[in-house]
Design an enzyme around this catalytic site. Structure first.
Site, PDB file in Angstrom:
ATOM      1  NE  ARG A   1      47.403   6.965  36.600  1.00 20.05           N
ATOM      2  CZ  ARG A   1      48.403   7.346  37.401  1.00 20.05           C
ATOM      3  NH1 ARG A   1      48.215   7.423  38.707  1.00 20.05           N
ATOM      4  NH2 ARG A   1      49.563   7.635  36.898  1.00 20.05           N
TER       5      ARG A   1
ATOM      6  CE  LYS B   1      49.299  12.251  39.541  1.00 20.86           C
ATOM      7  NZ  LYS B   1      49.527  10.906  39.938  1.00 20.86           N
TER       8      LYS B   1
ATOM      9  NE  ARG C   1      58.897  11.718  38.016  1.00 18.78           N
ATOM     10  CZ  ARG C   1      57.617  11.391  38.089  1.00 18.78           C
ATOM     11  NH1 ARG C   1      56.872  11.875  39.050  1.00 18.78           N
ATOM     12  NH2 ARG C   1      57.071  10.616  37.190  1.00 18.78           N
TER      13      ARG C   1
ATOM     14  NE  ARG D   1      53.870   6.932  34.103  1.00 16.61           N
ATOM     15  CZ  ARG D   1      54.239   7.788  35.055  1.00 16.61           C
ATOM     16  NH1 ARG D   1      55.276   8.544  34.892  1.00 16.61           N
ATOM     17  NH2 ARG D   1      53.570   7.862  36.174  1.00 16.61           N
TER      18      ARG D   1
ATOM     19  NE  ARG E   1      58.170   6.827  39.154  1.00 13.30           N
ATOM     20  CZ  ARG E   1      56.979   7.420  39.217  1.00 13.30           C
ATOM     21  NH1 ARG E   1      56.709   8.297  40.168  1.00 13.30           N
ATOM     22  NH2 ARG E   1      56.040   7.148  38.332  1.00 13.30           N
TER      23      ARG E   1
HETATM   24  P1  AMP Z   1      52.040   7.418  39.514  1.00 12.18           P
HETATM   25  O1  AMP Z   1      53.028   7.259  40.606  1.00 12.18           O
HETATM   26  O2  AMP Z   1      50.718   7.976  39.982  1.00 12.18           O
HETATM   27  O3  AMP Z   1      52.588   8.190  38.355  1.00 12.18           O
HETATM   28  O4  AMP Z   1      51.705   5.934  38.964  1.00 12.18           O
HETATM   29  C1  AMP Z   1      52.707   5.085  38.461  1.00 12.18           C
HETATM   30  C2  AMP Z   1      52.103   3.922  37.718  1.00 12.18           C
HETATM   31  O5  AMP Z   1      51.289   3.145  38.604  1.00 12.18           O
HETATM   32  C3  AMP Z   1      51.170   4.269  36.571  1.00 12.18           C
HETATM   33  O6  AMP Z   1      51.867   4.543  35.370  1.00 12.18           O
HETATM   34  C4  AMP Z   1      50.339   2.999  36.461  1.00 12.18           C
HETATM   35  O7  AMP Z   1      51.085   1.963  35.850  1.00 12.18           O
HETATM   36  C5  AMP Z   1      50.162   2.607  37.911  1.00 12.18           C
HETATM   37  N1  AMP Z   1      48.946   3.199  38.529  1.00 12.18           N
HETATM   38  C6  AMP Z   1      48.907   4.149  39.503  1.00 12.18           C
HETATM   39  N2  AMP Z   1      47.659   4.434  39.840  1.00 12.18           N
HETATM   40  C7  AMP Z   1      46.851   3.661  39.068  1.00 12.18           C
HETATM   41  C8  AMP Z   1      45.438   3.509  38.938  1.00 12.18           C
HETATM   42  N3  AMP Z   1      44.580   4.221  39.679  1.00 12.18           N
HETATM   43  N4  AMP Z   1      44.995   2.615  38.037  1.00 12.18           N
HETATM   44  C9  AMP Z   1      45.831   1.878  37.274  1.00 12.18           C
HETATM   45  N5  AMP Z   1      47.164   1.977  37.342  1.00 12.18           N
HETATM   46  C10 AMP Z   1      47.686   2.856  38.228  1.00 12.18           C
END
Ligand code: AMP
Length: 208
Positions: free
Chosen positions: A88, A13, A128, A145, A134
């Site tokens: 999300r 993404k 990754r 996740r 991370r």
């Molecule tokens: P990502 O970088 O998109 O993989 O997001 C990392 C983490 O951020 C996720 O595992 C959630 O804990 C949080 N997160 C990101 N976007 C959202 C969202 N739209 N709603 C709730 N939590 C989010």
């Protein structure tokens, strides 16, 4: 151009959103990245969000909506956006949809769904985790996740499919090939005319 990328963790993404933003001069709005910055800066949002991020759980909707809404409005005024990670949950999508009905020219035009098998996601996760380190990239958190994606994010696709917005993209190909397919998918939206480009579902299927 106003786009949303939906994909399970590790599907690419962020990479595709970065490329889209550069190519079309639109804002890349990554909710995960914004949340990680809030955590690092120890803001009020960051303090609440930190535990959720560490566990791989979703941060409460109100918090994410409050953080994203001004950025989406601002990006809409200056050329558009590609949303990476927000909405999300179905609730976030419904809330964003409700707001978009009240603000002219802010609504999504296409939802790009990157399709990647579990086996490939797992392979990429390992690569990754080794590279970026991370702190939400442990094996258990990654599996969690994925479960969160299945239970809370996957239903978004039904919501947006009903509105004719979803385009499936084969996300297992090399990055540039994925991007080529993404560009083809958004091509009908490129001819920005004054007043904004049409939504995908208002175009004939042959041009989607
Ligand atoms: P990502 O970088 O998109 O993989 O997001 C990392 C983490 O951020 C996720 O595992 C959630 O804990 C949080 N997160 C990101 N976007 C959202 C969202 N739209 N709603 C709730 N939590 C989010």
């Amino acid at each position: 151009m106003r786009l949303l990328l939906v994909a399970p963790p590790g599907a690419g993404k962020g990479t595709q959103a970065t490329k889209l933003a550069a190519r079309y001069g639109i804002a890349h709005l990554s909710s995960g990245e914004m949340l990680r910055k809030e955590v690092t800066a120890r803001t009020e949002i960051g303090r609440i969000a930190a535990d959720y991020l560490r566990r791989g759980d979703l941060v409460p909707d109100e918090l994410v909506i409050a953080m994203l809404a001004p950025a989406v409005l601002e990006a809409t005024r200056s050329g558009g956006y590609v949303l990476d990670g927000f909405p999300r949950t179905l609730n976030q999508a419904q809330e964003a949809y409700r707001v978009s009905k009240q603000v002219e020219g802010i609504e999504l035009q296409a939802v790009l769904h990157l399709v990647v098998s579990r086996r490939e996601l797992h392979r990429r996760f390992e690569a990754r985790a080794a590279k970026e380190g991370r702190n939400d990239d442990t094996e258990a958190t990654f599996m969690h996740r994925l479960e969160v994606f299945d239970s809370q994010t996957e239903p978004l696709l039904g919501f947006y499919s009903e509105r004719g917005l979803v385009v499936d993209i084969d996300g297992e190909q090399p990055v540039d090939k994925v991007f080529a397919d993404v560009v083809t998918a958004v091509q009908p939206l490129v001819s920005e005319v004054p007043g904004g480009a049409p939504a995908l579902d208002s175009l004939p299927p042959s041009s989607r």
